[in-house]
Design an enzyme around this catalytic site. Structure first.
Site, short mmCIF file in Angstrom:
data_model
loop_
_atom_site.label_atom_id
_atom_site.label_comp_id
_atom_site.label_asym_id
_atom_site.label_seq_id
_atom_site.Cartn_x
_atom_site.Cartn_y
_atom_site.Cartn_z
N HIS A 56 0.85 -1.19 0.00
CA HIS A 56 0.00 0.00 0.00
C HIS A 56 0.89 1.25 0.00
O HIS A 56 2.11 1.16 0.26
CB HIS A 56 -0.91 -0.01 1.23
CG HIS A 56 -2.00 -1.05 1.13
ND1 HIS A 56 -2.97 -1.21 2.09
CD2 HIS A 56 -2.27 -1.98 0.17
CE1 HIS A 56 -3.79 -2.18 1.72
NE2 HIS A 56 -3.38 -2.68 0.57
N GLU A 58 1.25 3.70 2.10
CA GLU A 58 1.94 3.98 3.36
C GLU A 58 3.18 3.09 3.48
O GLU A 58 4.27 3.54 3.83
CB GLU A 58 1.02 3.71 4.56
CG GLU A 58 -0.26 4.53 4.61
CD GLU A 58 -1.42 3.91 3.84
OE1 GLU A 58 -1.17 3.23 2.83
OE2 GLU A 58 -2.58 4.11 4.23
#
Ligand SMILES: NC(=O)c1ccc[n+]([C@@H]2O[C@H](COP(=O)([O-])OP(=O)(O)OC[C@H]3O[C@@H](n4cnc5c(N)ncnc54)[C@H](OP(=O)(O)O)[C@@H]3O)[C@@H](O)[C@H]2O)c1
Length: 364
Positions: A56, A58
């Protein structure tokens, strides 16, 4: 607006820009970008989500870290996930990094997350700011949001017509209404979609290829919706080396003995009626966030009536086809009053050579 606020907006816009780099590849996942600043407000990392199954945004930003993030802040356009999917929960990584402040543009509509990620961050002592540049973030992920809320794919209807509003000659000999330039633009539009839908009659009359001509890999899923199953045994859509095809048929009307005309490499699925909403639901279940309806007037009308269309792209060519032997873009909506009619908003116009492309949103 204070300089501090301008700076927060600047970093969130950067996160949104990074997210947009995953435009054609993240489905069924959303487009997400993340930016990390150190405790003094200096940029120390950024990342974006590229493809489902890959890290992802992040996690990408943490992988790219050039300095300790302790005491720093993060900007992300969507609430970090708190569930374990193909990758670990991002919330855990944010908390263990020592980041103190997180700016989140919008809550995740996915019910596995939806506010739970924010709650966990707050419980861990992070200061959470929600809603910065929310309008832009809603717009960026409108397809993902629509699928999560309605359980149907976000539908865009595209057609080409003459300046007198006709989409083809009734004898089927109307290839092509638009120029090569406009048709290449359609190939690039297709790369933004997870699936492309036509009806059985368009397959019989036009035998289209329905690919992005290699601009998207894998190509969008090609979908044929038929009530009769009266499809030809030879068709460009049966070439499974180019792209996958699925034939969805209405089992209440179709002659199933005709299934033998469809080659084995083509997937077949049945539905219980001819309501296009069923197609939209099947495609949403398969993770298609955004689908392109390239059908003719009859299926287009049924798709609009059943609320499967959220946006419309119209190509207008400087040709006159005349009324008697040509077709309207739509069938009958049976309106009695002007205020009942379909309204289009947010119009965008562009010129492609001597043709016009109009993008619009549909309000019923
Ligand atoms: N100018 C453009 O942009 C454009 C785009 C696409 C097509 N066209 C032209 O449009 C013509 C075909 O028009 P069309 O309206 O027949 O298009 P279509 O895209 O073939 O849609 C109609 C077909 O869809 C299937 N269908 C499934 N559920 C339906 C429902 N609820 N309502 C209506 N149909 C349903 C039926 O297939 P079965 O008959 O197999 O049961 C029906 O014949 C062709 O001449 C083509 O060249 C023009």
């Amino acid at each position: 607006m204070s300089n501090k606020n301008i700076s927060h907006i600047k970093w969130m816009k950067r996160a949104i820009f990074l997210a947009s780099l995953g435009k054609n590849t993240t489905s069924p996942n959303p487009k997400v970008g993340a930016v990390i600043l150190d405790k003094n407000g200096n940029l120390i990392s950024e990342g974006f989500h590229f493809k489902a199954g890959m890290p992802h945004a992040e996690a990408m930003a943490f992988n790219n870290l050039q300095k300790d993030a302790k005491g720093g802040s993060m900007y992300v356009n969507l609430e970090p996930c708190c569930h374990r999917g193909k990758t670990p929960p991002c919330v855990d990584q944010v908390i263990s990094s020592g980041i103190k402040k997180i700016y989140i543009s919008m809550q995740d509509p996915d019910e596995r997350v939806s506010g739970k990620g924010i709650k966990l961050l707050e419980e861990a002592g992070l200061k959470v700011h929600l809603g910065l540049c929310k309008k832009e973030s809603l717009d960026l992920n409108k397809d993902f949001i629509h699928r999560n809320i309605t359980r149907k794919s976000f539908g865009v209807l595209k057609w080409a017509m003459s300046i007198d509003g006709r989409v083809g000659l009734k004898n089927g000999k109307s290839k092509w209404i638009t120029s090569e330039e406009s048709r290449s633009l359609v190939h690039s539009f297709r790369a933004e979609f997870d699936a492309i839908i036509i009806g059985g009659n368009t397959l019989r009359k036009d035998d289209p290829i329905l690919t992005s001509r290699g601009l998207k890999k894998p190509e969008p899923l090609r979908v044929v919706f038929t009530k009769s199953l009266d499809l030809p045994s030879k068709s460009n859509l049966w070439n499974c080396n180019k792209a996958k095809t699925i034939v969805i048929y209405d089992s209440s009307t179709a002659d199933e003995s005709l299934l033998k005309r469809i080659p084995k490499c083509v997937e077949v699925a049945k539905v219980s009626s001819d309501n296009p909403e069923l197609i939209s639901k099947i495609l949403a279940d398969r993770g298609c966030n955004k689908v392109l309806w390239e059908c003719g007037p009859r299926l287009a009308t049924a798709a609009v009536k059943s609320n499967c269309i959220q946006e419309i792209i119209t190509f207008i060519a400087p040709k006159i086809l005349g009324g008697e032997n040509s077709m309207n873009p739509f069938g009958d909506f049976e309106y009695k009053e002007i205020h009942e009619t379909v309204k289009l908003t947010d119009l965008e116009f562009s010129l492609i050579g001597d043709e016009i492309c109009v993008k619009s949103e549909l309000k019923i």
